[in-house]
Structure formats: C-alpha cells, structure tokens
Design an enzyme around this catalytic site. Structure first.
Site, PDB file in Angstrom:
ATOM      1  N   SER A  50      18.866   6.147 -49.710  1.00 43.58           N
ATOM      2  CA  SER A  50      18.306   4.880 -50.523  1.00 43.58           C
ATOM      3  C   SER A  50      19.365   4.171 -50.877  1.00 43.58           C
ATOM      4  O   SER A  50      20.603   4.541 -50.644  1.00 43.58           O
ATOM      5  CB  SER A  50      17.498   5.721 -51.590  1.00 43.58           C
ATOM      6  OG  SER A  50      18.241   5.645 -52.681  1.00 43.58           O
ATOM      7  N   LYS A  51      19.162   3.035 -51.541  1.00 42.92           N
ATOM      8  CA  LYS A  51      20.441   2.034 -52.232  1.00 42.92           C
ATOM      9  C   LYS A  51      21.228   2.732 -52.997  1.00 42.92           C
ATOM     10  O   LYS A  51      22.411   2.400 -53.066  1.00 42.92           O
ATOM     11  CB  LYS A  51      19.574   1.017 -52.958  1.00 42.92           C
ATOM     12  CG  LYS A  51      18.902  -0.267 -52.066  1.00 42.92           C
ATOM     13  CD  LYS A  51      18.689  -1.326 -52.740  1.00 42.92           C
ATOM     14  CE  LYS A  51      17.785  -1.992 -52.175  1.00 42.92           C
ATOM     15  NZ  LYS A  51      16.687  -3.103 -52.733  1.00 42.92           N
ATOM     16  N   ARG A  52      20.845   3.845 -53.613  1.00 43.15           N
ATOM     17  CA  ARG A  52      21.733   4.436 -54.685  1.00 43.15           C
ATOM     18  C   ARG A  52      22.815   5.050 -53.842  1.00 43.15           C
ATOM     19  O   ARG A  52      23.845   5.518 -54.379  1.00 43.15           O
ATOM     20  CB  ARG A  52      21.040   5.133 -55.559  1.00 43.15           C
ATOM     21  CG  ARG A  52      20.813   6.438 -55.663  1.00 43.15           C
ATOM     22  CD  ARG A  52      19.610   7.277 -56.484  1.00 43.15           C
ATOM     23  NE  ARG A  52      18.815   7.949 -55.600  1.00 43.15           N
ATOM     24  CZ  ARG A  52      19.274   9.146 -55.188  1.00 43.15           C
ATOM     25  NH1 ARG A  52      20.129   9.731 -55.400  1.00 43.15           N
ATOM     26  NH2 ARG A  52      18.266   9.742 -54.350  1.00 43.15           N
ATOM     27  N   HIS A  53      22.483   5.546 -52.683  1.00 43.99           N
ATOM     28  CA  HIS A  53      23.747   6.240 -51.988  1.00 43.99           C
ATOM     29  C   HIS A  53      24.610   5.019 -51.413  1.00 43.99           C
ATOM     30  O   HIS A  53      25.735   5.308 -50.708  1.00 43.99           O
ATOM     31  CB  HIS A  53      23.077   6.860 -50.588  1.00 43.99           C
ATOM     32  CG  HIS A  53      22.173   7.911 -50.990  1.00 43.99           C
ATOM     33  ND1 HIS A  53      20.755   8.091 -50.693  1.00 43.99           N
ATOM     34  CD2 HIS A  53      22.535   9.350 -51.711  1.00 43.99           C
ATOM     35  CE1 HIS A  53      20.354   9.128 -51.053  1.00 43.99           C
ATOM     36  NE2 HIS A  53      21.181   9.842 -51.710  1.00 43.99           N
ATOM     37  N   GLY A  54      24.184   3.957 -50.975  1.00 37.71           N
ATOM     38  CA  GLY A  54      25.185   2.806 -50.339  1.00 37.71           C
ATOM     39  C   GLY A  54      24.307   1.824 -49.830  1.00 37.71           C
ATOM     40  O   GLY A  54      23.281   1.782 -49.992  1.00 37.71           O
TER      41      GLY A  54
END
Ligand code: GLU
Length: 480
Positions: free
Chosen positions: A251-255
């Site tokens: 998800s976005k929180r990974h990159g």
C-alpha cells in the site's frame, strides 16, 4: 492461446495491476498468443474515461501492447463492459428461464437485518434463500409494493468446483461453501462484475486467465455460471499478491504504488518492467537485470512461486540506477531535461553538447532521473554554496591553505586553457598537501560538497569562470 488484462478504470494503474498486465504480456509474447484489453467499467460511479486513458498511457509507457481492446477494436468487441449490457441481458434471461437464476425482492434493510440476526460478517454471510422459490402471486405482490428485484444465481448444493490453476495446481471448492445464491444483476439493472467476467472470458475466447490472487474466491462462482450457460471454462493462473516489506498488502504507506508516480519520479520503464516481470521467480543464471527477450524466453507460470513476492523498493531503485548507466545517452538527455527544468534551471542556456557531457558524468551518481535535480547545480550554478559537511571542512586550517593557494593561482597563472589540469597540481606544489587533504577541500570549494563527481571530470564542464568565482567566494567566506 488468448489472454486478457481486465482493469477497472477507477483510478491510477496500481503496481499490483501493472504486474498482472506485465505477466499477461510476457506470457502472450512467449506463446505468440493474442492479448485482449478489456475495460471493466460497470462501476459507473467510480469509472472514468480519464482513468481509462491513464491506464492506456501507463501500459504503453511500460511497453505493453495489446492486440484487441476498446482503442484497437477486434473480432470480439465491444471491449468495454458498459457497452455489452445487451449481451449480458440475453444470458440473464437464459439463466432465469432455465431456473439457474431468480429475481430476489429482498430489500437492503431486510438483508441487513438477517445478516445481523445471523451474527455474521459480510464476508461469511450466506443468503437465506428467501426468494428462491417464490410463486407468481408472491412475486406480483412484491412488485405491487414497488420493489425492484435483483437477480440471484441459484447455487447448486454440494457440487464440487475445481479451479484449474497453473500456479496453485487444482484448487477445490464446494458450491455449498461459497456464500450461497449470489447477486448477478443489481436492483438498478447493472450486472455484477463477478458474473459478466466469465461471460466475457468465454465470448472473447480467453483460454488462460491470469489475474491476482484476490480473485480466486470469485472463480468458483464464475465457473458455476459458465456451467449453467454451457460456456467453456478457461484455465487460470492466480498470481500471489505483492506484499510490502513488512509482509502486509502493498500500500501507499510502503512507498509509491502507482505507475504514474514511478514515471514522474524518474524511473525508467525498462527498469520497472524488468523488476516487476521478475517478481516471484529467478532467471536460470540468477541474473536480475535481463533483456526483455530473455525474460520472455524464461518466464514460466508453473515455476512462479506460490508465495507472495515482497516488493523491494530499494532494489528497484538500484536496478533503475543500473539501467541509467547503460541507457543510450541521447535518449537519456531528453528524459533528464524535464527534471533539470523542474529544479529551476533553464536548459536552453546550455548547449546540447555541454548537457550531454554533464549527464555522462552525473548519470552514474543518479539512481532516479529526479536525482539530477540536486546535482545539476554543481555544473550550472555560479556559486556552489558549501553544504554543511563541506562548510565544516572548509573551516579547517589545511583547507584555508588550499583556498588561499587556489585564489592566488586564479589571480595569476591559471587560464581558461590550463586551469583544469593545473589547479590540483599547482595547489599541491604550493601547499605541500596531498591525497585526501588536498582533494577534499578542493572538491568542497569547486562543487560545494564532499561527495560527488570526480574533480578532473567535472572541472572542465563547470568551466573556468565558474570555478574562479567559486574559489573567490570561498576566499571571501573563509579566509578573511
Ligand atoms: N476488473 C478486475 C480488477 O480490476 C479484474 C477482473 C479479472 O481479472 O477477472 O480487479
């Protein structure tokens, strides 16, 4: 063989979907198969033409091309689901008249209350079957109440359904455990994607469905529909979903997760393609950077790992850097220019030849095209404002000797013709310093930083005037 990629145009192309597209493409190329692009736009509220266009753009950027699709046509079109409603209607009527589907008049509220009563979560909820066997009179009564029905597929009891999956092997389901009679047409008349996907796969003669693991639980439903309609059942390859480094769903929180963002941040399509194409398997030689032809040659769905691949952002960055090093310089310049412009430099002020030489030096220092924005100033700024580390070093006693010597030399014997070769040698003579003690201050004076391109490569490209000004600047700042 015929394969298809079937995105829903409800936003940017996510790397997970891009990977599905990539695997479809590679398998199609390997098998000289036809690749179909089908736009699954039945979610009218969320689907947009802009999103559809951006999917085409992102796929084309990655180098993925399809043989049939809304933009190209083909013998089994239309290729947008929203344009196929008449087709689906006929099949729905067939299912109803065969007794494989029925109209359900339960309202949302009624369904909610039975759901709550059963204490079940939406996921595990099974429809009670209340409208399964309505009489004509009951149906009329509901209609008179103004209820608009959904259409449900009548799931047979206790029927084995086997998904033939090239990655997972045969996956067995029992029809009694798939959630009961499922809705195929919503009360607003719009067909549910899980129903029409199999109709389209059959009509578009898709022989192998390659898609994400998240669709595996849909597959038994789709196969039951195919059986009821006498449609052929395709073979499947459900790709394990990509995970973030912490093994949770990417998800976005990974990159970065949208292809669009990778493009704008300065990744090269070849690098992204190479990295994503090789998620979940290794080449015969163990090499990770491979030409597309080799990847196509070696990819084999049967050898794909059953485990979820981890998306390694660092590795992708590294791989991009490796591609930058090998890329044809002429093309690279055109790709770097927008990033240089975005950093606030007027590239038209520099000649193409000068830019080419600068980029030839800087590309080895960049992993992304956008990395150039913090490096280009070394060559194009008048003054190279020393950064924190450079500043600390330039305050040292040896550094002051170097600055003073360089300053004197620029006022004296150094000319535009001899400065690049002469500066280092002459400062060495004058100060008696050598090695790190000589090079580090000089580099800090000329480039404003301790790390970066080699001085002997960069000084001629920075030019006599700028080098002289930078020395002057440091002299004013540190030696007064
Ligand atoms: N439209 C679906 C999605 O974007 C894909 C359906 C399929 O591949 O069968 O997730």
């Amino acid at each position: 063989m015929r394969v298809r990629f079937a995105p829903s145009p409800t936003g940017f192309l996510h790397v997970g979907n891009a990977r599905t597209a990539i695997v479809n493409y590679l398998v199609a190329k390997k098998n000289r198969a036809t690749m179909v692009l089908r736009i699954e736009d039945t979610d009218m509220e969320r689907s947009t033409r802009e999103s559809e266009e951006s999917i085409y753009r992102d796929l084309a950027w990655l180098g993925i091309f399809w043989d049939e699709g809304p933009d190209r046509g083909g013998p089994y079109g239309p290729y947008r689901q929203s344009e196929r409603f008449d087709i689906y209607r006929k099949y729905t009527e067939q299912l109803i008249s065969q007794g494989n589907a029925y109209r359900c008049y339960c309202t949302k509220e009624e369904l909610e209350s039975t759901k709550k009563g059963a204490g079940g979560e939406a996921e595990s909820y099974t429809y009670s079957g209340r409208c399964r066997n309505l009489t004509d009179a009951e149906r009329k009564k509901f209609e008179a109440e103004g209820r608009t029905p959904t259409v449900r597929f009548r799931v047979p009891d206790n029927e084995p359904v086997v998904v033939r999956d090239m990655i997972k092997g045969p996956v067995e389901f029992n029809s009694s455990n798939i959630g009961g009679d499922f809705i195929i047409i919503r009360s607003d008349g719009v067909p549910v994607f899980n129903y029409i996907v199999i109709i389209d796969d059959a009509l578009m003669k898709i022989s192998l469905v390659i898609r994400g693991d998240d669709h595996l639980s849909n597959t038994p439903k789709q196969l039951l529909v195919a059986r009821a309609l006498g449609l052929p059942e395709p073979e499947y390859a459900h790709l394990p979903l990509i995970m973030g480094p912490d093994r949770s769903k990417l998800s976005k929180r990974h990159g970065i997760t949208s292809v669009e963002m990778y493009r704008s941040q300065g990744y090269l399509p070849e690098a992204l393609m190479n990295y994503m194409a090789m998620l979940g398997w290794a080449s015969e030689s163990g090499e990770e950077i491979l030409p597309l032809e080799t990847i196509i040659d070696q990819i084999d769905l049967k050898k794909l790992s059953k485990n979820a691949p981890i998306f390694d952002f660092q590795k992708l960055r590294w791989m991009n850097g490796m591609y930058l090093r090998e890329y044809p310089i002429e093309r690279l310049i055109d790709l770097f220019i927008p990033h240089i412009t975005m950093a606030g430099y007027d590239t038209s002020a520099a000649s193409r030849r000068h830019l080419t030489e600068i980029i030839a030096v800087l590309r080895t220092k960049c992993e992304l095209l956008s990395d150039i924005s913090s490096l280009i100033g070394i060559f194009l700024d008048d003054v190279a404002e020393p950064d924190e580390d450079a500043d600390a070093m330039l305050r040292g006693e040896d550094s002051k000797k170097v600055i003073t010597a360089a300053h004197d030399l620029f006022r004296g014997e150094l000319t535009a013709d001899n400065f690049a070769a002469g500066l280092v040698a002459r400062v060495k003579d004058v100060t008696g310093l050598k090695g790190k003690n000589l090079f580090m201050p000089l580099r800090a004076i000329i480039t404003g930083r301790q790390k970066g391109p080699e001085l002997d490569q960069s000084m001629p490209l920075i030019g006599y005037e700028k080098c002289r000004k930078r020395v002057e600047y440091c002299h004013d700042r540190y030696c007064r």
